[in-house]
Design a protein around this motif. Structure first.
Motif, PDB file in Angstrom:
ATOM      1  N   UNK A 248     -13.486  -1.224  -6.617  1.00  0.00           N
ATOM      2  CA  UNK A 248     -14.458  -1.485  -5.551  1.00  0.00           C
ATOM      3  C   UNK A 248     -15.829  -1.630  -6.216  1.00  0.00           C
TER       4      UNK A 248
ATOM      5  N   UNK B 261     -11.806   7.784  -3.644  1.00  0.00           N
ATOM      6  CA  UNK B 261     -11.048   6.998  -2.673  1.00  0.00           C
ATOM      7  C   UNK B 261      -9.577   6.929  -3.092  1.00  0.00           C
ATOM      8  N   UNK B 262      -9.329   7.086  -4.387  1.00  0.00           N
ATOM      9  CA  UNK B 262      -7.944   7.152  -4.849  1.00  0.00           C
ATOM     10  C   UNK B 262      -7.209   8.370  -4.307  1.00  0.00           C
TER      11      UNK B 262
ATOM     12  N   UNK C 218       1.404  -0.604   3.963  1.00  0.00           N
ATOM     13  CA  UNK C 218       1.016  -0.139   2.624  1.00  0.00           C
ATOM     14  C   UNK C 218       0.543   1.313   2.577  1.00  0.00           C
ATOM     15  N   UNK C 219      -0.256   1.744   3.564  1.00  0.00           N
ATOM     16  CA  UNK C 219      -0.807   3.100   3.440  1.00  0.00           C
ATOM     17  C   UNK C 219       0.276   4.167   3.580  1.00  0.00           C
TER      18      UNK C 219
ATOM     19  N   UNK D  39     -14.385   5.113   2.961  1.00  0.00           N
ATOM     20  CA  UNK D  39     -13.247   4.271   3.330  1.00  0.00           C
ATOM     21  C   UNK D  39     -13.735   2.987   4.006  1.00  0.00           C
TER      22      UNK D  39
ATOM     23  N   UNK E 109      -7.920  -1.558  -0.492  1.00  0.00           N
ATOM     24  CA  UNK E 109      -8.154  -0.340   0.284  1.00  0.00           C
ATOM     25  C   UNK E 109      -6.826   0.182   0.830  1.00  0.00           C
ATOM     26  N   UNK E 110      -5.947  -0.725   1.262  1.00  0.00           N
ATOM     27  CA  UNK E 110      -4.666  -0.259   1.789  1.00  0.00           C
ATOM     28  C   UNK E 110      -3.816   0.355   0.673  1.00  0.00           C
ATOM     29  N   UNK E 111      -4.028  -0.098  -0.564  1.00  0.00           N
ATOM     30  CA  UNK E 111      -3.297   0.492  -1.695  1.00  0.00           C
ATOM     31  C   UNK E 111      -3.813   1.885  -2.052  1.00  0.00           C
ATOM     32  N   UNK E 112      -4.948   2.279  -1.460  1.00  0.00           N
ATOM     33  CA  UNK E 112      -5.461   3.635  -1.657  1.00  0.00           C
ATOM     34  C   UNK E 112      -4.913   4.577  -0.582  1.00  0.00           C
ATOM     35  N   UNK E 113      -4.104   4.040   0.313  1.00  0.00           N
ATOM     36  CA  UNK E 113      -3.588   4.862   1.405  1.00  0.00           C
ATOM     37  C   UNK E 113      -4.460   4.825   2.644  1.00  0.00           C
ATOM     38  N   UNK E 114      -5.426   3.926   2.657  1.00  0.00           N
ATOM     39  CA  UNK E 114      -6.302   3.815   3.818  1.00  0.00           C
ATOM     40  C   UNK E 114      -5.614   2.970   4.881  1.00  0.00           C
ATOM     41  N   UNK E 115      -5.573   3.490   6.102  1.00  0.00           N
ATOM     42  CA  UNK E 115      -5.025   2.721   7.210  1.00  0.00           C
ATOM     43  C   UNK E 115      -6.121   1.746   7.651  1.00  0.00           C
TER      44      UNK E 115
ATOM     45  N   UNK F 248       1.959   4.378   0.148  1.00  0.00           N
ATOM     46  CA  UNK F 248       1.121   5.170  -0.757  1.00  0.00           C
ATOM     47  C   UNK F 248       1.319   6.658  -0.475  1.00  0.00           C
TER      48      UNK F 248
ATOM     49  N   UNK G 102      -7.693   9.497  -1.316  1.00  0.00           N
ATOM     50  CA  UNK G 102      -8.045   9.426   0.110  1.00  0.00           C
ATOM     51  C   UNK G 102      -7.120  10.254   1.001  1.00  0.00           C
ATOM     52  N   UNK G 103      -5.825  10.266   0.708  1.00  0.00           N
ATOM     53  CA  UNK G 103      -4.876  10.919   1.612  1.00  0.00           C
ATOM     54  C   UNK G 103      -4.755  12.421   1.365  1.00  0.00           C
TER      55      UNK G 103
END
Lengths: 237, 393
Positions: free
Chosen positions: A90, A101-102, A72-73, B259, B270-276, A76, A104-105
């Motif tokens: 959250x 957090x949206x 998934x990450x 995170x 959390x994984x949908x936010x791009x968090x591994x 995204x 995050x990347x």
């Protein structure tokens, strides 16, 4: 080449065959909607695109590249961003942290700040709630936050799962207006909805899903006029 | 209105307000401090009351005076035990927060930390540097070394023994953790026995200084006795507080911390936010392990002699502390550790005094610790601060 394309996607929950060969495509700049009743497989489709579920057969392509094997990450990271069903804010992060957090990347702080401003333009209410915990927001505010949070990731294609769920009609209308605006500003949208009336009002094209299969695919206009759709999903006749 | 909002937004977004920064980092510590004072005052009051009530029962000594004389020492002991349990409990609670899994090998991660310090001391001794090294430098180097080894070990354990079982029924990783725990104990025994360090390993340190005398307590006949903190306890408390500040900064302020909290609250989202998510879980083990390792070093330094089984009991008690504070809640782990440490210190010191030496408090303090565990589980499973568990979706 479509921006997002599903080719004959089959997804299982254990032994339950949830998606039975879904094929659909979303072109750049479109709003495409996936309508159908409860349990038809709409959310399953989005969860499969996002990588939360793995298709057993079939291909999912983003800009022509297969993404169905990615976690998934990574999906995204490509810009395929989902607003999950039930909002999934959250609850113990503040509104600000939920938005952060949206993103995050992303590392571009100035651009992140600019996007957050844009979110506050769309949803001034969120700015008023900035330091409140997500869990204390009302349902409508949480939906705004969930959409805002996804926008913080700069989606190339935004996957929206039942944004109308549990909201008062006046709020639904407001949210759908904003979805239209987001699309007008250049974001491609795949919208999953039970509220077919609203979804077909803002979408360009639509697919009708029944027990894991696509039974109809047409322009939104044509679907609105389709007898079956009117009967089954729009409450006409 | 929207325009007004956005002009202000830029300021707010570029920098967190100083006030919110301070409250995120030091708020939890303030809570810990309140519990320290509260525990000291409440338990001190109880023993003084008991002493007054029981005053007539002992002819040989004045019970009230005896009680008050040792009180400051008991409080210091409570602080040290409290911070010991708090630092270990953080490892349990952080891992529980992200995985809802109790890492029963965490006590052994702590033990390995203690042994890293013992090896470090022995290595310095054999090269003759132990007497010449600056004691502060020694403490810093030992703590960092222990944190690194224990942190990496905890991370490897997760990768090897827990991650493959992530989707198995919940009992399975628990059993795996107990297995890991036994393996680590005996591997460490094998290493210690075969490297000359020995089963009962000496934790050698440079001279860490004299006890710090805080006050002189008057007793009968105008004599006084000193109230002091030995330097090793002082080091323990100072390092533990620094680590707690660091942890609160990491978890509450940094992007990584956000995170970690996001993963703890809702893993798929959390994984949908791009968090591994796997990476965040690994880092959580790294942080928890590092805290445990540092606690091991400080513990070894204080007790002087360690063996491969020293992790078991402190590990279980720290788990109790984590449950007491509300498992999954970071501030709760610190608070639970403090409360448990104080209770134990008071029981250990006063039980024999009040029972005329018939029961040695030190050997019965465990009864208290584990009775608390059982009572909390029955009557308040969410713990002292634990609205968290109830909220968990």
């Amino acid at each position: 080449m479509p921006l997002l394309e599903l080719k004959n996607v089959h997804t299982y929950y254990g032994n339950i065959h949830a998606l039975k060969g879904i094929s659909l495509s979303v072109e750049e700049g479109e709003i495409v909607t996936l309508i159908g009743s409860n349990g038809a497989g709409k959310s399953t489709t989005l969860r499969t695109i996002s990588g939360l579920l793995r298709p057993r057969y079939g291909e999912i392509l983003f800009k022509g590249e297969r993404i169905d094997h990615l976690p998934p990450h990574k999906i995204v990271e490509l810009g395929v961003i989902q607003v999950p069903e039930g909002r999934r804010i959250f609850p113990r992060l503040t509104v600000r942290e939920n938005l952060e957090i949206g993103a995050f990347l992303r590392k571009d702080k100035a651009e992140i700040a600019r996007d957050m401003e844009r979110v506050f333009h769309l949803f001034p209410r969120l700015y008023e709630r900035l330091n409140q915990r997500g869990g204390t927001l009302s349902g409508g505010e949480q939906q705004m936050l969930a959409i805002g949070r996804a926008l913080m990731g700069r989606p190339r294609v935004l996957l929206l799962d039942e944004p109308s769920m549990g909201l008062a009609p006046v709020l639904v209308e407001q949210i759908f207006g904003i979805i239209s605006d987001i699309n007008a500003q250049g974001t491609t949208i795949l919208l999953v909805e039970q509220n077919a009336l609203m979804a077909l009002a803002i979408a360009h094209r639509g697919y009708v899903l029944q027990t894991g299969e696509i039974v109809l695919a047409d322009t939104a206009q044509a679907l609105r006029e389709n007898k079956l759709v009117q009967h089954a999903y729009l409450g006409v006749g | 209105m929207a325009v007004e909002a956005t002009t202000g937004a830029e300021l707010i977004l570029t920098r967190r307000s100083f006030r919110s920064f301070m409250s995120e980092v030091f708020g939890p510590l303030l809570q810990v401090f309140l519990f320290v004072v509260g525990s000291a005052v409440a338990l001190g009051g109880v023993v003084i009351l008991l002493a007054v009530v029981l005053r007539g029962t002992r002819e040989d000594i004045d019970l009230l005076q005896g009680t008050i004389t040792i009180l400051p020492q008991v409080i210091v002991d409570g602080l040290v035990r409290g911070f010991l349990y708090a630092t270990i409990a953080l490892g349990y609670t952080m891992v529980y927060g992200v995985l809802e899994f109790i890492n029963f090998a965490h006590g052994e991660i702590f033990m390995v930390g203690a042994f890293v310090g013992a090896f470090f001391g022995a290595a310095l001794a054999s090269s003759g540097m132990l007497t010449t090294i600056n004691p502060i430098l020694f403490v810093i180097a030992a703590v960092l070394l222990g944190m690194a080894v224990s942190g990496l070990l905890a991370m490897s354990v997760e990768r090897i023994a827990y991650r493959p079982l992530r989707n198995a029924p919940r009992l399975v990783p628990l059993i795996s953790a107990i297995g890991v725990s036994l393996v680590l104990q005996d591997v460490m025994r094998m290493i210690a026995v075969n490297t000359g360090l020995g089963f009962n390993a000496q934790f050698r340190t440079p001279d860490l200084g004299q006890p710090l005398v805080l006050a002189h307590m008057p007793i009968a006949d105008e004599r006084t006795i000193p109230v002091s903190v030995d330097s090793r306890s002082l080091i323990f408390i100072v390092v533990a507080i620094l680590m707690l500040i660091g942890l609160n900064y990491l978890v509450n302020i940094t992007k990584l911390g956000t995170a970690i909290r996001a993963v703890a609250q809702d893993r798929p989202t959390a994984s949908l936010m791009g968090i591994d998510v796997n990476r965040v879980i690994a880092i959580t083990f790294l942080i928890g392990g590092a805290l445990g390792g540092a606690a091991g070093i400080l513990f070894g330094m204080r007790v002087g002699t360690i063996n491969p089984y020293v992790g078991f009991l402190p590990g279980l008690k720290a788990f109790t502390a984590a449950v007491l504070g509300g498992i999954g809640n970071i501030t709760g782990a610190m608070v639970g550790g403090i409360v448990l440490g104080f209770l134990e210190a008071f029981v250990a010191s006063y039980l024999s005094l009040f029972t005329r030496g018939q029961f040695s408090g030190a050997s019965y303090a465990d009864i208290v610790a584990f009775s608390i565990l059982i009572l909390i589980l029955i009557f308040r499973p969410s713990g002292l601060l634990g609205e968290v568990v109830a909220q968990k979706v």
